[in-house]
Motif scaffolding. Structure first.
Motif, PDB file in Angstrom:
ATOM      1  N   GLY A  62      13.212  29.369  40.229  1.00  0.00           N
ATOM      2  CA  GLY A  62      12.947  29.928  38.910  1.00  0.00           C
ATOM      3  C   GLY A  62      14.027  29.563  37.901  1.00  0.00           C
ATOM      4  O   GLY A  62      13.727  29.272  36.736  1.00  0.00           O
ATOM      5  N   LEU A  63      15.269  29.556  38.335  1.00  0.00           N
ATOM      6  CA  LEU A  63      16.362  29.144  37.436  1.00  0.00           C
ATOM      7  C   LEU A  63      16.233  27.679  37.053  1.00  0.00           C
ATOM      8  O   LEU A  63      16.419  27.319  35.886  1.00  0.00           O
ATOM      9  N   LEU A  64      15.907  26.839  38.018  1.00  0.00           N
ATOM     10  CA  LEU A  64      15.716  25.418  37.716  1.00  0.00           C
ATOM     11  C   LEU A  64      14.562  25.248  36.733  1.00  0.00           C
ATOM     12  O   LEU A  64      14.677  24.495  35.762  1.00  0.00           O
ATOM     13  N   TYR A  65      13.467  25.960  36.955  1.00  0.00           N
ATOM     14  CA  TYR A  65      12.325  25.855  36.050  1.00  0.00           C
ATOM     15  C   TYR A  65      12.641  26.415  34.662  1.00  0.00           C
ATOM     16  O   TYR A  65      12.103  25.949  33.665  1.00  0.00           O
ATOM     17  N   HIS A  66      13.516  27.411  34.593  1.00  0.00           N
ATOM     18  CA  HIS A  66      13.936  27.936  33.303  1.00  0.00           C
ATOM     19  C   HIS A  66      14.757  26.882  32.542  1.00  0.00           C
ATOM     20  O   HIS A  66      14.597  26.719  31.335  1.00  0.00           O
ATOM     21  N   LEU A  67      15.626  26.201  33.258  1.00  0.00           N
ATOM     22  CA  LEU A  67      16.463  25.171  32.630  1.00  0.00           C
ATOM     23  C   LEU A  67      15.679  23.905  32.282  1.00  0.00           C
ATOM     24  O   LEU A  67      16.033  23.198  31.345  1.00  0.00           O
ATOM     25  N   PHE A  68      14.635  23.636  33.038  1.00  0.00           N
ATOM     26  CA  PHE A  68      13.824  22.433  32.844  1.00  0.00           C
ATOM     27  C   PHE A  68      12.352  22.840  32.725  1.00  0.00           C
ATOM     28  O   PHE A  68      11.589  22.730  33.687  1.00  0.00           O
ATOM     29  N   PRO A  69      11.951  23.329  31.546  1.00  0.00           N
ATOM     30  CA  PRO A  69      10.606  23.868  31.374  1.00  0.00           C
ATOM     31  C   PRO A  69       9.488  22.859  31.651  1.00  0.00           C
ATOM     32  O   PRO A  69       8.395  23.256  32.052  1.00  0.00           O
ATOM     33  N   ASP A  70       9.746  21.575  31.451  1.00  0.00           N
ATOM     34  CA  ASP A  70       8.712  20.583  31.768  1.00  0.00           C
ATOM     35  C   ASP A  70       8.390  20.581  33.259  1.00  0.00           C
ATOM     36  O   ASP A  70       7.244  20.355  33.651  1.00  0.00           O
ATOM     37  N   ALA A  71       9.392  20.822  34.075  1.00  0.00           N
ATOM     38  CA  ALA A  71       9.164  20.909  35.518  1.00  0.00           C
ATOM     39  C   ALA A  71       8.304  22.120  35.845  1.00  0.00           C
ATOM     40  O   ALA A  71       7.409  22.055  36.686  1.00  0.00           O
TER      41      ALA A  71
END
Length: 117
Positions: free
Chosen positions: A46-55
């Motif tokens: 979830g943190l990675l997706y927050h930082l990289f919204p395209d992902a």
């Protein structure tokens, strides 16, 4: 995803407290997997997706989320039943849930390579 991870965190912590209070650690592997796969892995995703919204918006991100969220309860229910009954009849549930989680994790990794690099 982060909200989903907090649900697994609550379940894992309550399960740990119940095991401590009863001094019955039969379900310790379920407790550990819920905390690691449910809380830690989903929270980091979830943190990675927050930082990289395209992902997060990608098909890979959506598949990762659903495979992980559906696979964990199937795998943990099977593992709990197997540990409590001693019956290998629940191996299929553990395996099916595990395949979902592994597939979701692979998609997460591919997604990270595509959108983070």
């Amino acid at each position: 995803m982060i909200v989903g991870s907090t649900l697994y965190f609550v379940i894992g912590v309550v399960m740990g407290m119940a095991m401590s209070m009863t001094e019955n650690y039969t379900l310790a592997p379920v407790h550990a997997h819920l905390n690691l796969l449910g809380w830690v892995s989903l929270a980091l995703g979830g943190l990675l997706y927050h930082l990289f919204p395209d992902a997060a918006k990608s098909r890979l991100g959506k598949w990762h989320f659903w495979l992980h969220m559906l696979g964990i309860p199937i795998m943990m229910a099977g593992l709990a039943c197997m540990l409590l009954t001693g019956s290998v009849a629940f191996v299929a549930a553990v395996s099916a849930g595990g395949v979902c989680v592994v597939a979701g994790t692979i998609l997460f990794s591919v997604n990270a390579v595509r959108h983070v690099l």
